[in-house]
Motif scaffolding. Sequence first.
Motif, PDB file in Angstrom:
ATOM      1  N   THR C 288       0.850  -1.187   0.000  1.00 41.22           N
ATOM      2  CA  THR C 288       0.000   0.000   0.000  1.00 41.22           C
ATOM      3  C   THR C 288       0.887   1.239   0.000  1.00 41.22           C
ATOM      4  O   THR C 288       2.104   1.141  -0.168  1.00 41.22           O
ATOM      5  CB  THR C 288      -0.969  -0.006   1.202  1.00 41.22           C
ATOM      6  OG1 THR C 288      -1.905   1.053   1.060  1.00 41.22           O
ATOM      7  CG2 THR C 288      -0.236   0.134   2.537  1.00 41.22           C
ATOM      8  N   SER C 289       0.268   2.379   0.191  1.00 42.71           N
ATOM      9  CA  SER C 289       1.030   3.621   0.328  1.00 42.71           C
ATOM     10  C   SER C 289       0.364   4.459   1.418  1.00 42.71           C
ATOM     11  O   SER C 289      -0.697   4.083   1.920  1.00 42.71           O
ATOM     12  CB  SER C 289       1.081   4.346  -1.011  1.00 42.71           C
ATOM     13  OG  SER C 289       1.988   5.426  -0.930  1.00 42.71           O
ATOM     14  N   GLY C 290       0.977   5.577   1.778  1.00 41.55           N
ATOM     15  CA  GLY C 290       0.556   6.415   2.903  1.00 41.55           C
ATOM     16  C   GLY C 290      -0.920   6.412   3.283  1.00 41.55           C
ATOM     17  O   GLY C 290      -1.269   5.998   4.394  1.00 41.55           O
ATOM     18  N   PRO C 291      -1.794   6.862   2.384  1.00 35.57           N
ATOM     19  CA  PRO C 291      -3.213   6.921   2.754  1.00 35.57           C
ATOM     20  C   PRO C 291      -3.743   5.559   3.201  1.00 35.57           C
ATOM     21  O   PRO C 291      -4.572   5.469   4.106  1.00 35.57           O
ATOM     22  CB  PRO C 291      -3.899   7.378   1.463  1.00 35.57           C
ATOM     23  CG  PRO C 291      -2.839   8.106   0.707  1.00 35.57           C
ATOM     24  CD  PRO C 291      -1.553   7.408   1.037  1.00 35.57           C
ATOM     25  N   GLY C 292      -3.224   4.511   2.584  1.00 35.28           N
ATOM     26  CA  GLY C 292      -3.620   3.171   2.983  1.00 35.28           C
ATOM     27  C   GLY C 292      -3.210   2.867   4.417  1.00 35.28           C
ATOM     28  O   GLY C 292      -3.981   2.298   5.189  1.00 35.28           O
TER      29      GLY C 292
ATOM     30  N   ALA D 339      -1.172  12.356  13.845  1.00 33.02           N
ATOM     31  CA  ALA D 339      -2.079  11.496  13.073  1.00 33.02           C
ATOM     32  C   ALA D 339      -1.996  11.758  11.574  1.00 33.02           C
ATOM     33  O   ALA D 339      -1.915  12.891  11.139  1.00 33.02           O
ATOM     34  CB  ALA D 339      -3.520  11.691  13.542  1.00 33.02           C
ATOM     35  N   SER D 340      -2.009  10.687  10.816  1.00 29.86           N
ATOM     36  CA  SER D 340      -2.004  10.668   9.348  1.00 29.86           C
ATOM     37  C   SER D 340      -0.606  10.511   8.777  1.00 29.86           C
ATOM     38  O   SER D 340       0.393  10.803   9.435  1.00 29.86           O
ATOM     39  CB  SER D 340      -2.676  11.911   8.736  1.00 29.86           C
ATOM     40  OG  SER D 340      -3.300  11.581   7.509  1.00 29.86           O
ATOM     41  N   HIS D 341      -0.590  10.030   7.547  1.00 25.17           N
ATOM     42  CA  HIS D 341       0.654   9.831   6.815  1.00 25.17           C
ATOM     43  C   HIS D 341       1.205  11.172   6.352  1.00 25.17           C
ATOM     44  O   HIS D 341       0.490  12.174   6.348  1.00 25.17           O
ATOM     45  CB  HIS D 341       0.390   8.933   5.607  1.00 25.17           C
ATOM     46  CG  HIS D 341      -0.688   9.484   4.727  1.00 25.17           C
ATOM     47  ND1 HIS D 341      -2.032   9.367   5.025  1.00 25.17           N
ATOM     48  CD2 HIS D 341      -0.631  10.190   3.579  1.00 25.17           C
ATOM     49  CE1 HIS D 341      -2.737   9.973   4.091  1.00 25.17           C
ATOM     50  NE2 HIS D 341      -1.926  10.481   3.202  1.00 25.17           N
TER      51      HIS D 341
END
Lengths: 351, 351, 601, 601
Positions: C288-292, D339-341
């Motif tokens: 996957t990538s970041g948002p995933g 929080a978050s990528h």
Amino acid sequence: MSFVSKPRIIHKSLKRNALGLTVRDYEGVATTLCAGCGHDSITAAIVQAFWEMDMPAQQVAKMSGIGCSSKTTGYFLSAAHGVNSVHGRMPSVTTGANAARRDLTYIGISGDGDSMSIGLGQFAHVIRRNLDMLYMIENNGVYGLTKGQFSASADLGSQTKKGEANQQPPIDPVKASLAMGASFVARAFSGDKEQLVPLIKAGLRHKGFALLDVISPCVTFNDHATSTKSYAYTREYYHPAIHADFIPPSEEIVARYDEGETMDVQLHDGSHVILRKVDKDYDPTDRGRAFNFLMDAQDRGEVVTGLLYIDQKQGDMHQRSGTASKPLGRMEHQELCPGSEVLKDLQKAYR
Amino acid sequence: MSFVSKPRIIHKSLKRNALGLTVRDYEGVATTLCAGCGHDSITAAIVQAFWEMDMPAQQVAKMSGIGCSSKTTGYFLSAAHGVNSVHGRMPSVTTGANAARRDLTYIGISGDGDSMSIGLGQFAHVIRRNLDMLYMIENNGVYGLTKGQFSASADLGSQTKKGEANQQPPIDPVKASLAMGASFVARAFSGDKEQLVPLIKAGLRHKGFALLDVISPCVTFNDHATSTKSYAYTREYYHPAIHADFIPPSEEIVARYDEGETMDVQLHDGSHVILRKVDKDYDPTDRGRAFNFLMDAQDRGEVVTGLLYIDQKQGDMHQRSGTASKPLGRMEHQELCPGSEVLKDLQKAYR
Amino acid sequence: MSQVNNFVIKLANVNGTGSASANGLVMKAIFRMGVPVVGKNIFPSNIQGLPTWFEIRVSREGYLARSGEVDVMVAMNGQTFDRDLKEVSPGGVLLYDSTWPRERSIKRHDVTVLGIPLARMCNETFENPRARILMKNMSYVGALAALLNLDMAVLRELIEEQFASKKKLVGANIQAIELGYNYALENFKCPLASHIEPMDKTAGHIMIDGNTAAALGCVYAGATVGAWYPITPSTSMMDAFRSFSEKTRVDKETGEKNFCIIQAEDELAAIGMVIGANWAGARSFTPTSGPGVSLMSEFLGFAYYAEIPMVLFNIQRAGPSTGMPTRTQQSDLLLCAYASHGDTRHVLLIPDDPRECFDMAVQAFDLSDRLQTPVMVLSDLDIGMNDWMVPELEWDDNYRPDRGKVLTDADLAKVEKFYRYVDSDGDGITYRTYPGGDPKGAYFVRGSSHNKFGAYTESSAEYKEVLDRLLVKWETAKTVVPGPVIRSSDQPGRTAIVTMGSCAAACREASHKLAAKGIHLDYMRVRAFPFGEEVEQFLEEHDHIIVVEQNRDAQLRTLLMTETRVHKDKLHSVLHYDGQPLDYRIVVAGVEEFLSKGEMA
Amino acid sequence: MSQVNNFVIKLANVNGTGSASANGLVMKAIFRMGVPVVGKNIFPSNIQGLPTWFEIRVSREGYLARSGEVDVMVAMNGQTFDRDLKEVSPGGVLLYDSTWPRERSIKRHDVTVLGIPLARMCNETFENPRARILMKNMSYVGALAALLNLDMAVLRELIEEQFASKKKLVGANIQAIELGYNYALENFKCPLASHIEPMDKTAGHIMIDGNTAAALGCVYAGATVGAWYPITPSTSMMDAFRSFSEKTRVDKETGEKNFCIIQAEDELAAIGMVIGANWAGARSFTPTSGPGVSLMSEFLGFAYYAEIPMVLFNIQRAGPSTGMPTRTQQSDLLLCAYASHGDTRHVLLIPDDPRECFDMAVQAFDLSDRLQTPVMVLSDLDIGMNDWMVPELEWDDNYRPDRGKVLTDADLAKVEKFYRYVDSDGDGITYRTYPGGDPKGAYFVRGSSHNKFGAYTESSAEYKEVLDRLLVKWETAKTVVPGPVIRSSDQPGRTAIVTMGSCAAACREASHKLAAKGIHLDYMRVRAFPFGEEVEQFLEEHDHIIVVEQNRDAQLRTLLMTETRVHKDKLHSVLHYDGQPLDYRIVVAGVEEFLSKGEMA
Ligand SMILES: Cc1ncc(C[n+]2csc(CCOP(=O)(O)OP(=O)(O)O)c2C)c(N)n1
Ligand SMILES: Cc1ncc(C[n+]2csc(CCOP(=O)(O)OP(=O)(O)O)c2C)c(N)n1
Ligand code: SF4
Ligand code: SF4
Ligand SMILES: [Mg+2]
Ligand SMILES: [Mg+2]
């Protein structure tokens, strides 16, 4: 990243609507989609519909998720506010916006991936709330932006550019939304503006949730050598595995047919879709019948288009919860803050 | 946190199945649900079904999400493995488990909150994959564990303990799963073991996805003074706002009725549900008819029970994708690793 | 410095025009001629019609990072002609299609501009309109062949290999190449100063991208279940896993597949599937990538706490949010280290090139099974989607997967009772069983509080006991994850570069360049989190540590600060985060800036 | 020390038996008698039939933390009788229902055990089976009234107020109280050494829980849209918001509601709604807990990057994963901070009691609008769901919301062109507009890379420009978030306690106890992230800083280490994370242990 800035030369000859605006005034930035993409045809229909409705731009909020389809909110109505949110979550952002500003007209644009996979839960629940919005799915059966994986609306047995066959039966946005209780359900084809423009207008005017599923061919990732009948013969010099990044130039597919008729449309990959337009005397107020009608057509291999179901009696989210008619986002602090005396009073219960 | 450890005294008189096991051997740890909770009745039916099927415990995997309902996998078959995952995500964990061990029998237990709200997307897609499992929804129309908010399956107009009325039309798991293409769809009532046990067995035996929606009254959060007919008259000494943490003792609701008949069941809050058992000659192989039948019953205010739809021809996830018959999780490394020679060979393409 | 075998070619194209295969051909030809080469693809987040660039660095020294120079520009995109011209290094050459005149707003007297009427020649030669587009690409390959002294026999060989299954295409492609080749030979002085001379420095090497190599690693590690939701730049990893599996894991007779790939409905489902499959005893992974990863956060905490192995490949792209999906960055480090609410921490592996992607894919499964916890491999777009020249991948046929502490039915027969979370070895790792085995081994997995016997508990002491044991396991992790790569400089000192992942190539080159200027820096590339004793020692032995990384917020420096004993004033940052692969000159400049400040102080 | 107005009552019950209202009555009566009091509810994650405890601390000094003592135990739960008996402090009293004999496996000669046949008395007096359960609760209240010297008039008054809408219940309840009261008077020596004598220390105070107070803050801040997905322990916040809104925001004539509450289908939808509403100009918030924040991670990064205000209340519970939903912890600090990528960071507010929940709810909206970024209020179960004694909430009618830089149509008329992300003031904060206004103010919100004009870009420089400006905004945030609460000890020195949130009460008491032993510690409670200059200075001024927090991984210490200039060796941890509210003795012990080690060193 639009490198060619679009000249906004407005021809004197262009017709003006009641607001004195031409169709051009309803356009957005230049598209970056593939030449011939069905989504661009839909954009043109949206532009047309807004223009015909004499819609002021500040009345509109454009909402979308992520995908080629979701990019299209940038390609119409530059003068309107818009939110290009995250993948599959346009419904919730629209719900919140509508909660704050019930006076605006919401148009949400999504893809079949955006709505039928990652976004299916939000799709179902925005229907359940009967949120006042037009929800358009630019349905191409694939994930365009991530280069051609199947979406959940892909037909059984259809194949990707790489030659894998789809093994899962499709989820049909129209049937799904009927089952979830949508108050307005319609389908159209991107290349049939004559049918599409009025349905967009009807959906925008409907008080409550309006689903408009638009079959919108992806010229790029449906163009694979393995499909039944394909352009392969014109592709002497092309080797899909090697020219994986090659996207042959294509043209928009256009279709015109009458109510009650069927029309066989050939897509870019040579495959066919048979559209059936509902009859003039079709009664769209019977949910059970609508479902049956769809099932029967499906058995015949037809995709039904037109306004399939409508129920104008269900209240929208605000009507159901008795929200103030003045939009909450426009309330003054004084209308909202109970003040120090009330605070004192409320605290009596905590002594 | 079971404080009373359940004595496992097995009476000599208890009947033994083909494996030499008594019903007791199919039980789990002691329940911590409210006395009279419908979910416990369902647990008893599951125990009965497994016992009758002579099911070896190691053949079974028990899967669930989060909620009162999701806790119940702990209350049967102690000798089986189980995963109590996170809220709404049981379907995906089960999909992965099944991908690894196609030889096991999967029973997934969920709630209406777990499946129709946060888990709706996974619910729809596990259906689409026709995963080989029995998926039971212990449907009470509320979020039991978080103390009584409406779930998406709550009826229009029903009220919470605190007196708010539900403004949203329900999502019916049965209709939703029919629209998503489920290959086995059934409904039952927690208090009707006679119908429930055979349906559980049928669902476990069905090769593919089997939905079993079980109406399962929440004795605690449906017991509010505002319902049409309630126990209020027995509650002289009770003030709901003050005794908010008081849960009156209740008993299991039991129902018995014949095929083709309806039965009016009074719930703990005094409200009623009218069940209709499908007829002996009902044909559950016609999806369109099933949908209509449900719609008609709904118009009459009836909740249909029984096996509503079945299609045994759809392949399950593995059949569709041609997975090896030997479970992937049991493969030896030698069966999987292509070895150094092949690696050399494969790398030729990268020179 | 001589430019033979030491220059950069940049090709500016429009995406969707099939230029990738042509550009790859040029790179491959140079590689086959024995000259080290690397390619960087800079492409837009759309499908057709926008600018895309391909940068080929030819480096006889074998440097793999960007250099920031452009010696030969092939400017095929009218939209970007101006900026492409601007970007050419002084003394460089620009080649363009002179069929249509280019309007130029800038003048470059220091650049040699060569025009070839590519479109016209192809239109005259080929009938089919699609062919004309593709053949135009081939014809600039031909022109480059002449200008760069590429071996025509090698090109022909490559064409023949590529079109082996569609032989009739060979002729046309060669014809197109010759069109360009002959035109260039006739009209320009060939070869240019920047040109290729055969060497023998690519033997034993391959050109491969990290996603392909990682996928191959998964096949070799014995992974059978892959679940994913498409997201750039990770998608090609599952494509590769599918294709290798189809090649090597399908029973010839029955057609049965020894793998199962599931395109999930979203990332939350993908990770759920991976957890389910690993729990049930199959090695399973998700790319996957970041948002995933953000979406997988809840489940990552579940796997941590319930102690279920799982492998995740995060092919990082530029954030935040949707950010730049087709640009590279290393900005998910902190997220991955601590993903999920509550006290959670995760094991990370950080490869620096495709070969390490292959090796670490295998290690990831072993570590995850051994530690019974999620292992995330942090690659990025630069490694994952670009072709790197690396030594051939190797496989030891004696390798056996480390499945960790798993009790079989035979083992269970020997114990009186099985408890899932009792630490009998003192390493924080407890024994597990797979479903489908002896009921004696049955246990109930939960993300809610449990005691060491696996039973639900709300007892503070029992809850804490398990949470504390997880810290013991964390200490064990430090001893089994791969240690850092350390390189002492010729003159080992108290100043060092510390870096990770795809920064390695640029740091290596920068070190050489700095050494040449008399600045000698020791070097450490961390390859895993948690950091082990070797990392601690290296940090201890240095007074000035320049941390080079590709994110805005100095995430590696942050982790070092909190997760090692290092005194934070010793740590200085060189940050690069504009989405382009790291250029070694940025490192050189960063180090020099730091040193000059240091001298001032 | 005398035990008058200085002791702990613990009531052991079975949940679902209606004991909460009886226990609350005892606490309220003490409060009305002018004696400071606080209550901690320790309840299971189920609905009926499991053990639950309520701990009432009576403290004439006004201490609000747990003390670890149990002076009077009311043991109504047979399941836990043994452990309840064990927990009584030496010299304490245990009251139980002697209707049925209790088997005791332990003997306590140092505890006075008092039996009352509560069930029998109630069964004899009341007919209705449900009433018997409820009245049994009331009868132990009566017994306590006699034993603790509670004012019967106050109890009567409370009963009358409570049942104001159902007057006929008053008699029965009082009857039940009298049953217990009379029995105790007749059979035991009343009052006990631990008893109440009226004081006047609760005037101007209320007893309220943090979720109720925070909800009230949202009403006063002018929040109109609340979206949430139910999750313990945050649920009661939305219940309270609904109830206050129904009371104060419904038009008497039309019934129109000036608010809109949406029960979302999950947390991902809840935060999406909040973002949508804030974008459209309504103040909007969501209450949630750990797992919810994990699920909201992707959207948090979107709001950060697209710069949309939003307010989130995280009522923390014990993690990881589902963890202990009905236990307290402060273990989401790191998650919330980052929080978050990608490179993301968020503004946090950390209240220490319900009153600050009210104040900070209002501040959160102002800061979020001003900074155009998510603001998270980190409360916890202890603050959120327990009744705390706090000074009355105050409201300044001159308050006007700070909506930040919003251009109205009138403002727009004055500018030539509007660009969403151009920083014209140098503070990193740019002007925004609401939809529905002049088309001149229209802009397109996106989580993908954009330039300062708001247009999509893949240009490295343009992308970086925006990312860098967000750092400028972060610096601004440091100057506008609430500063720490600092208390110098009587003998200010170089050793200090640093803490946050619900640890404050225990730290305050610990400081006093330590001071009495001659150990004087300065004190700082951080109230926000990012840390401002005051925090930096305090850290600078101290050599030994003991960081007290409720999580395993020292998350506050971690943040201080990386996000301030402090030298990390100065930071020492006292950690508590077993899910129980912090007990001051843990702090005392932790500090003493640290100091004794320090002396050894
Ligand atoms: C959380 C997340 N996962 C995955 C992606 C990658 N992604 C971008 S668009 C897309 C699918 C788009 O398909 P569809 O909605 O059908 O739009 P189309 O491009 O076909 O119009 C995916 C998977 C993403 N942006 N975010
Ligand atoms: C991510 C997440 N959000 C919210 C919750 C809180 N929660 C626990 S169970 C539940 C609803 C349960 O309802 P249902 O599935 O109908 O089960 P029931 O208790 O009614 O049987 C909720 C919202 C959670 N555990 N995790
Ligand atoms: S990839 Fe398909 S959907 Fe996307 S722009 Fe191109 S044609 Fe349209
Ligand atoms: S709250 Fe309702 S669903 Fe939950 S255990 Fe009690 S009766 Fe059952
Ligand atoms: Mg699509
Ligand atoms: Mg429920």
